[in-house]
Write an enzyme that holds these catalytic residues in place. Sequence first.
Site, PDB file in Angstrom:
ATOM      1  N   VAL A 140      32.139  42.624  51.914  1.00 30.61           N
ATOM      2  CA  VAL A 140      32.605  43.256  50.671  1.00 30.61           C
ATOM      3  C   VAL A 140      33.534  44.425  50.973  1.00 30.61           C
ATOM      4  O   VAL A 140      34.564  44.624  50.329  1.00 30.61           O
ATOM      5  CB  VAL A 140      31.400  43.719  49.820  1.00 30.61           C
ATOM      6  CG1 VAL A 140      31.866  44.565  48.634  1.00 30.61           C
ATOM      7  CG2 VAL A 140      30.609  42.517  49.337  1.00 30.61           C
ATOM      8  N   ILE A 149      37.203  43.451  51.995  1.00 30.36           N
ATOM      9  CA  ILE A 149      38.134  42.898  50.997  1.00 30.36           C
ATOM     10  C   ILE A 149      38.949  44.039  50.382  1.00 30.36           C
ATOM     11  O   ILE A 149      38.387  45.002  49.865  1.00 30.36           O
ATOM     12  CB  ILE A 149      37.366  42.138  49.887  1.00 30.36           C
ATOM     13  CG1 ILE A 149      36.652  40.920  50.495  1.00 30.36           C
ATOM     14  CG2 ILE A 149      38.316  41.720  48.768  1.00 30.36           C
ATOM     15  CD1 ILE A 149      35.721  40.228  49.548  1.00 30.36           C
ATOM     16  N   ASP A 172      77.118  28.351  36.641  1.00 25.86           N
ATOM     17  CA  ASP A 172      78.062  27.637  35.790  1.00 25.86           C
ATOM     18  C   ASP A 172      79.424  28.324  35.899  1.00 25.86           C
ATOM     19  O   ASP A 172      79.505  29.472  36.356  1.00 25.86           O
ATOM     20  CB  ASP A 172      77.556  27.660  34.340  1.00 25.86           C
ATOM     21  CG  ASP A 172      78.405  26.795  33.424  1.00 25.86           C
ATOM     22  OD1 ASP A 172      78.885  25.746  33.878  1.00 25.86           O
ATOM     23  OD2 ASP A 172      78.586  27.174  32.258  1.00 25.86           O
TER      24      ASP A 172
END
Length: 433
Positions: free
Chosen positions: A98, A101, A145
Amino acid sequence: GQVALGDQKNMVFSGSLVTYGRATAVITATGMETELGKIASLMNQTKQRKTPLQESLDRFSKMLAIIIMVICAVVFGLSLYRQMPVLDSLMFAVALAVAAIPEALSSIVTIVLALGTQKMAKQNAIIKDLKAVESLGCVSVICSDKTGTLTQNKMQVQQVYADGILVDGKSLDLANDAQRMLLKAAILASDATDVDGVCIGDPTEIALVQLGDVFGVEEVSYRNQHPRLGEVAFDSDRKLMSTLHNIEGVPTLLTKGAIDVLLARSNRILTHDGVCPMTEEDRQRISQVNAQLSENGLRVLTFAYREMESERAPTVEDEKDFTFIGLISMMDPPRPESVKAVADAKRAGIRTVMITGDHKVTARAIARQIGIFEEGDMALDGVELDGMTDQQLDEVLPKVCVYARVSPEHKIRIVSAWQRRGSIVPLTGVGVN
């Protein structure tokens, strides 16, 4: 036959607006089988892709989880080896997992992206999704374009040919009879208007009217001085438009149109020495100039006139025995800022690719001016693209920087091909597709 979507002249596509004329149409497809339906299908098939950051975090999370699990297993084993109770050893290993993390990681990432969004806002860029900031930072190929994005989306006169001389449109010599008559025909044989900076009409004709503005010729008052006495409207079969005016006391038919049609109907040519018979050498010279302009991606209009016997309304039969005046070429010029943008992208290691519905010659000429197309590069059109397998496309992809006469499916295929090479590709300037 195998014709690009933009060249299918005998088709009326779903969603089109019919502005004039009458026709009988045969329905060839309905619903999702129409071209509009195919775009809808392509949109429905589009899947949400993970951003580079999300993919990196996924890889990091998997690696971190494996390392933590291995370390916890080792710690659990060592605890048992030291004869600690099983429950205490398990609790110790879980507590370590724990603690290992990084709970603050998501917050840190969000703060960093928010700072990036703030920087983009200072550059007048609006970011709707935080993840987009990081994706933009990873861009390696830009697909853009042409019309309205890289160009100004308005036609401008470029070079003009009259009296055997090819000059820039802004350098016309109005003391020259042929060049003065060419400007006169350009303004009078057009329907476009330009009043107080508001232009109405066909883009090509607007460019002709604006050429008059360069020389201080106010189109409305000039047309009032030479009122239109009659006209033969343009149609795509004749490829001509003619208007009748009284010019210096002589009823004169001014005509503009395609070079192949007008040149065949002209037997005289206007020069600084007056009207002379047109020789075969004159025809070849005019054709060569037209070919030179067309190869540079310019649209060319031809102008001629005929003196009439009376002011009666002209007909199609009157469009013959012309005196050739000259040629006017025009194009949709590049935006000044697009040249700098492409150069900046190149310095950053980002490749720019032009994807357009225009013809290949025009697209290549614009791309060369902007700095996209260079020696050794390739240009493909939609029909050539259809004839290629994905493997063949992958092989030539790094060399192709211009795609012309493309359909929505082609755009997706081009972007997908770059993505297969691991590139991050934004598509800009196009519509719903």
